[in-house]
Design a protein around this motif. Structure first.
Motif, short mmCIF file in Angstrom:
data_model
loop_
_atom_site.label_atom_id
_atom_site.label_comp_id
_atom_site.label_asym_id
_atom_site.label_seq_id
_atom_site.Cartn_x
_atom_site.Cartn_y
_atom_site.Cartn_z
N THR A 54 85.41 11.50 105.47
CA THR A 54 85.69 10.10 105.85
C THR A 54 84.55 9.19 105.40
O THR A 54 84.76 7.99 105.17
N GLN A 55 83.36 9.75 105.24
CA GLN A 55 82.23 8.94 104.76
C GLN A 55 82.52 8.42 103.35
O GLN A 55 82.30 7.26 103.05
N ARG A 56 83.02 9.31 102.50
CA ARG A 56 83.30 8.91 101.12
C ARG A 56 84.40 7.86 101.08
O ARG A 56 84.32 6.88 100.35
N GLU A 113 87.45 18.59 104.34
CA GLU A 113 87.14 19.77 103.52
C GLU A 113 85.70 19.76 103.03
O GLU A 113 85.17 20.80 102.67
N GLN A 114 85.09 18.56 103.03
CA GLN A 114 83.67 18.48 102.64
C GLN A 114 82.93 17.57 103.60
O GLN A 114 82.28 16.61 103.19
N GLY A 115 83.10 17.86 104.90
CA GLY A 115 82.43 17.04 105.92
C GLY A 115 80.92 17.11 105.76
O GLY A 115 80.36 18.19 105.56
N GLY A 170 76.99 16.55 107.03
CA GLY A 170 76.08 16.41 108.16
C GLY A 170 74.76 15.83 107.70
O GLY A 170 74.60 15.48 106.53
N ARG A 171 73.81 15.72 108.61
CA ARG A 171 72.50 15.18 108.26
C ARG A 171 71.73 16.19 107.42
O ARG A 171 71.99 17.38 107.46
N GLN A 172 70.79 15.67 106.66
CA GLN A 172 69.89 16.52 105.86
C GLN A 172 70.65 17.44 104.91
O GLN A 172 70.29 18.60 104.74
#
Ligand code: BTN
Length: 266
Positions: free
Chosen positions: A17-19, A41-43, A45-47
């Motif tokens: 959802t970021q993309r 499918e490509q969630g 996270g941080r770092q």
């Protein structure tokens, strides 16, 4: 008054959802644009870590802002208001008492484990994680996309083995009460609208952000770059967003952007 949301779309399966929200903002969608998915499918996270959740188990949502009025040094405050809005909404929708949930610096949502167990980290169980990604135009902020993944209807029996001692879900925190993900999102959006308006008017709720930090007063281990620093977290700095840690060498202010991992150890 900024519209929250200006656009909201729900997806069954996406990469991240970021993309999606970043692409909307880049093509001119006004703030605050919101994408929600059942499965990623490509969630992210941080770092550079990944973020996964089984179908039906999580609220996976990104909020897109175009805050050219916000000083870039305060971009972290958008992650903080998303976390606070979701925290209040989650307590209400799960029927938890005020203060049942807290933040683990900077913005993880946590619930305290009722009974300590071996291998648990300070008994703060992670319920949600927040990721902020921003772009600049010259020296001003152009876009900020804040994503949050909340573990909602996820039974402990199904937690991945490597996370089972450190994570929880709203279902577990509330003793099995069903929480509707759409209602949770609606409740969070209403609170986010108010918090975003305040931020626009120059008011950041530093009291709530500081008071909700469960890290404060506890022993922490923070991995910064190649080094690990251990000490007692004495609070947070609402101007810079830094974690303040008392060490043998004095007070260290730790910037969230540099932190690889922050673990509560006592
Ligand atoms: C963390 O590492 O704690 C932050 C996790 C953030 C996950 C959310 S889920 C919705 C949004 N889309 C993503 O790809 N990541 C964020």
């Amino acid at each position: 008054m900024t519209r929250v949301p200006s656009r909201l779309e729900r997806f069954d399966v996406v990469d991240s959802t970021q993309r999606i929200v970043a692409a909307w903002l880049a093509s001119g969608t006004p703030e605050v644009a919101v994408a929600v998915a059942d499965v990623q499918e490509q969630g992210r996270g941080r770092q550079g870590r990944s973020w996964t959740a089984p179908p039906g188990s999580g609220l996976l949502v990104s909020f897109g802002f175009t805050p050219d009025w916000l000083d870039p040094s305060h971009a972290w405050r958008l992650g903080a208001i998303v976390a606070l809005a979701m925290l209040d909404a989650a307590e209400d929708e799960a029927g938890l008492r005020d203060g049942a949930l807290g933040l683990k610096w900077p913005n993880d949502l946590v619930h305290e484990r009722p009974q300590p167990v071996e291998g648990g980290h300070g008994d703060l169980l992670k319920l949600a994680g927040v990721l902020g990604e921003s772009t600049l135009r010259g020296e001003r902020l152009s876009t900020v996309v804040v994503g949050i993944g909340v573990n909602v209807d996820w039974a402990a029996a199904g937690f991945p083995a490597e996370l089972a001692t450190t994570m929880t879900s709203l279902r577990e925190a509330s003793g099995g009460r069903p929480v509707d993900r759409d209602a949770l999102l609606d409740a969070a959006l209403a609170r986010l609208e108010a918090r975003y308006e305040s931020l626009r008017s120059g008011r950041f709720d530093s009291a709530a952000w500081s008071l909700r930090q469960r890290t404060t007063g506890r022993e922490v281990e923070v991995a910064v770059g190649g080094a690990t620093l251990r000490g007692i977290a004495s609070g947070v700095d609402p101007e810079t967003g830094a974690l303040l840690v008392e060490t043998a060498a004095g007070t260290q202010a730790i910037d969230s952007g540099e932190v690889v991992r922050c673990r509560v150890v006592g």
